[in-house]
Design a protein around this motif. Structure first.
Motif, short mmCIF file in Angstrom:
data_model
loop_
_atom_site.label_atom_id
_atom_site.label_comp_id
_atom_site.label_asym_id
_atom_site.label_seq_id
_atom_site.Cartn_x
_atom_site.Cartn_y
_atom_site.Cartn_z
N ALA A 125 29.18 37.15 21.69
CA ALA A 125 28.94 36.90 23.25
C ALA A 125 30.25 35.99 23.61
CB ALA A 125 27.55 36.33 23.30
N THR A 126 30.29 36.25 24.97
CA THR A 126 31.08 35.18 25.49
C THR A 126 30.14 34.08 26.13
OG1 THR A 126 32.53 37.01 26.40
CG2 THR A 126 32.89 34.86 27.46
N VAL A 127 30.68 32.76 25.86
CA VAL A 127 29.67 31.83 25.98
C VAL A 127 30.66 30.75 27.24
CG1 VAL A 127 28.65 29.63 25.08
CG2 VAL A 127 28.99 31.60 23.39
N PHE A 128 29.67 30.54 28.24
CA PHE A 128 30.01 29.67 29.05
C PHE A 128 29.13 28.36 29.15
CE2 PHE A 128 31.07 33.86 30.27
CZ PHE A 128 32.18 33.88 30.88
N GLU A 129 29.64 27.26 29.35
CA GLU A 129 29.11 26.02 29.40
C GLU A 129 29.03 25.34 30.59
OE1 GLU A 129 28.51 21.91 26.63
OE2 GLU A 129 30.49 22.54 27.14
N VAL A 130 27.70 25.18 31.06
CA VAL A 130 27.49 24.62 32.65
C VAL A 130 27.50 22.93 32.74
CG1 VAL A 130 26.30 24.95 34.65
CG2 VAL A 130 26.59 26.82 33.39
N ALA A 131 28.11 22.40 33.49
CA ALA A 131 27.62 20.84 33.38
C ALA A 131 27.91 20.35 35.14
CB ALA A 131 28.61 20.01 32.56
N ASN A 132 26.74 20.03 35.88
CA ASN A 132 26.88 19.52 37.12
C ASN A 132 27.62 20.77 37.86
OD1 ASN A 132 26.44 17.69 39.04
ND2 ASN A 132 28.37 16.40 38.54
N GLY A 133 27.27 21.59 37.86
CA GLY A 133 28.05 22.80 38.82
C GLY A 133 29.39 23.06 38.39
N ALA A 134 29.71 22.86 37.41
CA ALA A 134 31.09 23.41 37.06
C ALA A 134 30.92 24.16 35.78
CB ALA A 134 32.07 21.90 36.73
N ILE A 135 31.74 25.24 35.57
CA ILE A 135 31.58 26.22 34.33
C ILE A 135 32.83 26.22 33.60
CG2 ILE A 135 31.02 28.62 33.67
CD1 ILE A 135 29.24 28.85 36.08
N GLU A 136 32.75 26.22 32.30
CA GLU A 136 33.79 26.21 31.35
C GLU A 136 33.57 27.28 30.40
OE1 GLU A 136 36.22 23.62 28.10
OE2 GLU A 136 34.62 22.76 29.13
N ARG A 137 34.50 28.18 30.26
CA ARG A 137 34.54 29.24 29.22
C ARG A 137 34.97 28.82 27.89
NH1 ARG A 137 36.29 35.47 30.11
NH2 ARG A 137 36.18 36.23 27.96
N LEU A 138 33.97 28.86 26.92
CA LEU A 138 34.16 28.31 25.69
C LEU A 138 34.88 29.43 24.70
CD1 LEU A 138 30.83 26.47 25.04
CD2 LEU A 138 32.97 25.57 25.81
N GLU A 139 35.10 29.04 23.53
CA GLU A 139 35.75 30.18 22.51
C GLU A 139 34.70 31.17 22.41
OE1 GLU A 139 33.63 26.94 20.03
OE2 GLU A 139 34.83 27.00 21.67
N ARG A 140 35.37 32.46 21.90
CA ARG A 140 34.14 33.44 21.69
C ARG A 140 33.63 33.46 20.48
NH1 ARG A 140 34.47 38.25 24.30
NH2 ARG A 140 33.60 40.14 23.41
N GLY A 141 32.32 33.93 20.58
CA GLY A 141 31.30 33.75 19.14
C GLY A 141 30.33 32.74 19.50
N VAL A 142 29.24 32.84 19.01
CA VAL A 142 28.01 32.09 19.24
C VAL A 142 27.99 31.40 17.75
CG1 VAL A 142 25.58 31.66 19.55
CG2 VAL A 142 26.98 33.24 21.13
#
Length: 375
Positions: A358-375
């Motif tokens: 899966a593609t993983v995104f991290e959400v913090a305080n209304g901002a989203i960052e795309r993380l490295e691929r793979g859970v």
């Protein structure tokens, strides 16, 4: 179909956001109250032009803002599509390929979604209003005519309820006016219920098969409809209209005393039976959850069958609510064919091949960052 990109302006806690998604599985992680569910709500709203959490558009706008915008680019089997929903104090506007749509019924269905959240696990044991909403939202995505019929029914119902309310406090019999409204309501009710019955017949085909798989063939699921008139799947339209007219006539005195309409699809219900017993009343929590899961998975298959394209699946914090067996069955069913969004406070403990790439995104305080691929 899948949503390729999403753009938000002054929506909930997102002042501005532009993000691209993969067409397979997108995992959204973050602590509570950071914006995970808001993101899911935005995708849902882009599809249905309404929130699954509130009926007040003002609550969807960023603090003290007077307008919010949700737009996205969708890839469908029939070609690309751009969608836009603009919320403001003056009302709601919707656009398809930059062309404003005069009616919401002309907009809904351009993009299809299935939302599965923890509250949906109460679909079976909750009140009838939850099941009616389930039918209306899912049937409406594949049938613009149903949305039109339902809107017409609700307009007549509102007028009739006002007439009954006025009659409740007055000695004057509404007479001919009530008879005319009875005829109008019966005809509108028959159209709505006729489409509901056809929808549930198709849904049962998928739900019973999926339920058998989840229960390892130990249980069988049946769907039924509880009308307020003597109607069934094989009742033709003229007979159905007459049945609702008769039911309204029989309830005349009760409606006069209570000042409200007691007959029609707004009072009807979906019933689920497992091994021929009403699971809402007699089923265990596990049986109720299995039935709810089967209904949600059946939605995906039914929409895919109706429009020739699978809908987008939104799993909002629901995996943690399911046991290992039900969670695995859900993920196995959607693997490789449905664009899926999964929210979670952590990716730890989610071990399944569907999520492994899966593609993983991290959400913090209304901002989203795309993380490295793979859970």
């Amino acid at each position: 179909m899948y949503i390729e990109s999403l753009h938000l302006k002054q929506f909930r806690n997102y002042k501005q956001l532009s993000i691209n998604f993969e067409d397979t599985v997108n995992v959204i992680v973050g602590e509570n109250a950071q914006g995970k569910t808001n993101l899911m709500e935005a995708i849902y709203l882009l599809a249905l032009a309404k929130s699954h959490r509130t009926s007040k558009d003002k609550e969807l706008m960023n603090w003290e803002e007077k307008q919010a915008m949700i737009s996205g680019h969708v890839e469908k089997r029939t070609g690309p599509l751009s969608l836009e929903v603009i919320l403001s104090s003056r009302g709601k506007r919707v656009k398809v390929n930059e062309l404003e749509q005069r009616k919401l019924s002309e907009y809904i269905g351009a993009m299809n979604v299935v939302m599965f959240a923890p509250e949906d696990l109460n679909l079976v044991k909750g009140g009838p209003i939850m099941r009616r909403r389930f039918i209306d939202m899912e049937l409406g995505q594949t049938s613009p005519v149903y949305l039109h019929d339902l809107a017409m029914y609700n307009r007549i119902l509102k007028q009739r309820n006002q007439l009954l309310k006025d009659w409740q406090g007055s000695p004057n019999d509404p007479g001919m006016m009530l008879e005319v409204m009875n005829d109008q309501l019966a005809e509108a009710a028959a159209k709505v219920v006729h489409r509901r019955l056809r929808f549930l017949s198709s849904l049962e085909k998928w739900a019973s098969e999926l339920h058998a798989g989840i229960s390892r063939d130990a249980e069988s699921l049946e769907l039924g409809y509880v009308p307020t008139a003597e109607v069934s799947d094989d009742t033709d339209m003229p007979t159905m209209v007459k049945a609702y007219q008769d039911s309204l006539l029989n309830k005349r005195e009760q409606e006069r005393r209570r000042g409200t309409s007691l007959v029609g699809p707004h009072r009807e219900d979906l019933v689920l039976k497992v091994n021929e017993r009403n699971v809402q009343t007699y089923g265990s929590q596990g049986q109720q959850r299995t039935a709810a899961l089967a209904l949600k998975l059946a939605e995906i298959e039914l929409i895919g069958e109706e429009i020739g394209d699978y809908p987008i699946l939104l799993l909002d914090d629901v995996l943690s609510e399911l046991d290992t067996h039900r969670r695995s069955h859900l993920l196995n069913t959607i693997q490789g064919k449905v664009q899926t969004f999964v929210t979670s406070t952590s990716v730890e403990g989610i071990e399944h091949q569907t999520l492994s790439k899966a593609t993983v995104f991290e959400v913090a305080n209304g901002a989203i960052e795309r993380l490295e691929r793979g859970v």
